[in-house]
Design a protein around this motif. Structure first.
Motif, mmCIF file in Angstrom:
data_model
loop_
_atom_site.group_PDB
_atom_site.id
_atom_site.type_symbol
_atom_site.label_atom_id
_atom_site.label_comp_id
_atom_site.label_asym_id
_atom_site.label_seq_id
_atom_site.Cartn_x
_atom_site.Cartn_y
_atom_site.Cartn_z
ATOM 1 N N UNK A 226 1.333 -7.636 -1.341
ATOM 2 C CA UNK A 226 0.488 -8.797 -1.003
ATOM 3 C C UNK A 226 -0.291 -9.788 -2.478
ATOM 4 N N UNK B 7 3.745 -6.457 5.500
ATOM 5 C CA UNK B 7 2.723 -5.731 5.379
ATOM 6 C C UNK B 7 2.723 -4.412 6.598
ATOM 7 N N UNK C 227 -10.230 -1.159 -2.866
ATOM 8 C CA UNK C 227 -8.998 -1.804 -1.296
ATOM 9 C C UNK C 227 -9.031 -3.496 -2.229
ATOM 10 N N UNK D 30 -5.295 -5.675 11.377
ATOM 11 C CA UNK D 30 -4.428 -5.800 11.770
ATOM 12 C C UNK D 30 -3.079 -7.129 10.985
ATOM 13 N N UNK D 31 -4.301 -8.424 11.048
ATOM 14 C CA UNK D 31 -3.702 -9.674 11.225
ATOM 15 C C UNK D 31 -4.363 -9.672 9.369
ATOM 16 N N UNK E 93 -6.436 -7.591 7.354
ATOM 17 C CA UNK E 93 -5.313 -6.864 6.381
ATOM 18 C C UNK E 93 -4.093 -6.906 5.825
ATOM 19 N N UNK E 94 -3.495 -7.683 6.429
ATOM 20 C CA UNK E 94 -1.905 -7.798 5.879
ATOM 21 C C UNK E 94 -1.609 -8.740 5.160
ATOM 22 N N UNK E 95 -2.570 -10.465 5.077
ATOM 23 C CA UNK E 95 -2.243 -11.957 5.078
ATOM 24 C C UNK E 95 -3.206 -11.420 3.159
ATOM 25 N N UNK E 96 -1.890 -11.705 2.416
ATOM 26 C CA UNK E 96 -3.017 -12.259 1.014
ATOM 27 C C UNK E 96 -3.715 -13.265 1.515
ATOM 28 N N UNK F 188 -11.235 -13.080 5.037
ATOM 29 C CA UNK F 188 -10.908 -12.078 5.064
ATOM 30 C C UNK F 188 -11.452 -10.115 5.387
ATOM 31 N N UNK G 159 -12.041 -6.091 6.450
ATOM 32 C CA UNK G 159 -12.515 -4.338 6.133
ATOM 33 C C UNK G 159 -13.231 -3.812 5.987
ATOM 34 N N UNK H 33 -20.480 4.583 0.391
ATOM 35 C CA UNK H 33 -19.606 4.360 -0.418
ATOM 36 C C UNK H 33 -18.090 3.601 -0.533
ATOM 37 N N UNK H 34 -17.564 3.646 0.205
ATOM 38 C CA UNK H 34 -16.552 2.557 1.314
ATOM 39 C C UNK H 34 -16.672 1.252 1.392
ATOM 40 N N UNK I 288 -17.726 -0.074 -2.166
ATOM 41 C CA UNK I 288 -15.943 -0.591 -3.130
ATOM 42 C C UNK I 288 -15.339 -1.871 -1.989
ATOM 43 N N UNK I 289 -15.972 -2.119 -0.794
ATOM 44 C CA UNK I 289 -15.505 -3.781 -0.088
ATOM 45 C C UNK I 289 -15.934 -4.366 -1.046
ATOM 46 N N UNK J 83 -17.747 -4.554 -4.086
ATOM 47 C CA UNK J 83 -16.934 -4.671 -5.196
ATOM 48 C C UNK J 83 -15.359 -5.825 -4.872
ATOM 49 N N UNK J 84 -14.696 -4.998 -4.187
ATOM 50 C CA UNK J 84 -13.574 -6.036 -3.968
ATOM 51 C C UNK J 84 -13.987 -7.532 -3.850
ATOM 52 N N UNK K 182 -12.384 -10.443 -6.150
ATOM 53 C CA UNK K 182 -11.232 -11.756 -5.347
ATOM 54 C C UNK K 182 -12.328 -12.924 -4.876
#
Lengths: 305, 216
Positions: free
Chosen positions: A224, A268, A304, B56-57, B59-62, B95, B99, B144-145, B148-149, B151-152, B156
């Motif tokens: 990605x 993906x 992530x 699914x859509x 999370x898998x798209x840039x 996006x 997550x 915690x998770x 990190x979301x 932070x990402x 991003x």
């Protein structure tokens, strides 16, 4: 879990669920219908918007873009695995200074945005790398294959992806090795193996199996993220699509994004399913449970992407 | 080094934009993600399907592709005007929501099954069960998770640099192009800014986690 949250519905409950379900479907259909209406109104369904996708030149450009994306992904995943193995074992080292260096490097590359990293490498080293690839003839070979001449950008992208994903993989390796029962390490020491030998011969081979699902998911992330090549004008999949759509008489950004998105989701999604399959197989066979994403995420920033 | 000091106002305003974008997108993603997570555990199969396909859509798209769709695509639908920041925030929220949803769902799954069973046995409905019993406990497990979301998310936001929003990465880009000789200092300075934000978020998360911790 979801089936513990509510009782199995009786006749009334099922009827109510049907009502809710219908209302939900109506709302979603209305929303999608509105989008389709908007698309139609602004002429997104006109044939000229979609004609390019049967034009052989456009298809070739997009295919080359996809190929560039895959090249960048494959190289960065392989290099990231090497980087992750080196720095992961440094973080597990029994010698404190080596451990510190590993920690600093891994934490740094995970905390800095990948965009920043790629930009920095591109602005500082792309010229030199381009010159190197020109001189060894890679540029001409790739240009003849229709993959463009921007090898400096490609190298920056791969390098940036390697540093970031390699750091994440180093953490995965560390978590994987730590998940091996301590008895294994103790047994290895007791038969006189040195720490390096213990890691290489006893711990790592066992850890690899629990790490496999996490490694595959990280490959999805890397794939990605190759789209960040957009930033350094490397003609990967998204960039080549955007360049085609930028045609002033065309401007078919929406059809283009829909088609590119479908391709990405298909690739993906199948990779994610593969990771899930590996993870399930793992759970059946051994007592070591595979690393789950949240557990990894808890280890530190940026799990992530 | 002088370049950094001379251009500090620009860099700081860049980080201001980064933080503003992250905050707006973060709040929107949190709301949307919570709704999606409750969809994913809902008794109504249709809602579950909607939640799953959304995740699914997106999370898998840039993210870059979503930016292209929103920033270049939406004006084609007749939404004109200066909406660059709003479009970027919308793309980031949509996006990141996928997550957030997955993090929350894993949190819901981590709550002891006995809690949900007890809630059911005293006659709570699904909505009451979720909102009064499960989610308050799940939110603690997902700090915690979720951190990190977020932070990402902050990291991003640097992507919008390519679309002309003058946030921190954009400032670095233009500073380096103006002063190529001080590229190392500029990169180190900008990276340090991001590192501070990242550590602030993970520190806040650790603090919050300790504060909300319940002995079970």
């Amino acid at each position: 879990m979801s089936n513990v949250l509510f009782d199995a519905p009786g006749p009334k409950g099922r009827a109510r669920q049907r009502v809710f379900g219908t209302v939900g479907v109506v709302i979603i259909v209305a929303f999608l219908g509105f989008i389709v209406y908007k698309f139609n109104q602004s002429g997104q369904f006109e044939s000229k918007m979609w004609d390019p996708f049967v034009n052989p030149n456009v298809i070739r450009t997009l295919a080359n873009g996809l190929l560039n994306t895959l090249i960048a992904a494959v190289f960065s995943i392989i290099l990231a695995l090497i980087f992750g193995a080196i720095f992961g074992s440094m973080r597990l080292s029994t010698i404190a200074p080596i451990r510190w260096i590993g920690t600093i490097v891994v934490e740094f590359f995970r905390a800095v945005p990948l965009v920043l990293l790629i930009l920095f490498i591109f602005l500082r080293y792309a010229h030199a790398m381009q010159g190197f690839f020109d001189s060894i003839g890679v540029t001409d070979v790739m240009d003849n294959l229709g993959l463009g001449r921007s090898q400096g950008a490609l190298a920056s992208l791969i390098l940036g992806l390697t540093l970031y994903n390699g750091s994440v993989l180093a953490e995965i390796l560390r978590a994987g090795v730590n998940s091996v029962p301590t008895g294994q390490r103790e047994a290895a020491y007791s038969i006189g193996l040195r720490p390096t030998q213990t890691l290489r011969m006893i711990l790592a081979p066992q850890a690899i199996r629990t790490m496999l699902p996490a490694i595959v998911s990280q490959s999805v992330v890397a794939l990605k993220d190759t789209s960040l090549g957009f930033i350094v004008a490397f003609e990967e999949f998204v960039r080549s699509g955007q360049l085609i759509a930028a045609n002033p008489t065309l401007r078919n950004y929406i059809p283009m994004a829909l088609i590119l998105g479908t391709v990405y989701v298909l690739i993906n999604y199948s990779l994610s399913k593969f990771a899930q399959y590996l993870s399930n197989r793992q759970q059946r066979k051994t007592k070591l449970s595979p690393l789950k994403d949240p557990a990894l995420a808890a280890v530190g920033p940026g799990a992530i992407k | 080094m002088n370049v950094l000091i001379d251009n500090l106002p620009d860099l700081l305003s860049g980080f201001g934009k980064t933080l503003a974008l992250s905050a707006i997108a973060g709040v929107c993603a949190l709301i949307l993600g919570t709704i999606l997570a409750s969809f994913r555990v809902s008794p109504v199969p249709v809602f579950r399907a909607i939640g799953t396909s959304y995740v699914n859509i997106f999370r898998n798209t840039p993210l870059v592709l979503l930016f292209v769709l929103f920033i270049f695509g939406l004006p084609q639908l007749g939404i004109t005007g200066d909406h660059l920041f709003a479009f970027a925030a919308a793309a980031m929220s949509i996006y990141t929501a996928a997550f957030v949803c997955e993090a929350l769902r894993s949190g819901i799954n981590s709550v002891n099954v006995g809690q949900a069973e007890a809630a059911r046995s005293i006659g709570l409905t699904f909505q009451q069960n979720l909102s009064l019993v499960i989610l308050p406990q799940a939110f603690r497990a997902v700090i915690p998770p979720l951190a990190s979301v977020f932070i990402a998310l902050v990291k991003n936001t640097a992507i919008v640099e390519a679309f002309g929003i003058t946030e921190a990465a954009y400032q670095m880009d233009s500073l380096v192009r103006d002063h190529p000789q001080s590229i190392y200092a500029v990169f180190a300075g900008t990276a340090a800014g991001y590192i501070i934000i990242v550590f602030a978020i993970s520190g806040a998360a650790r603090l919050l986690e300790r504060k909300l911790e319940v002995k079970r």
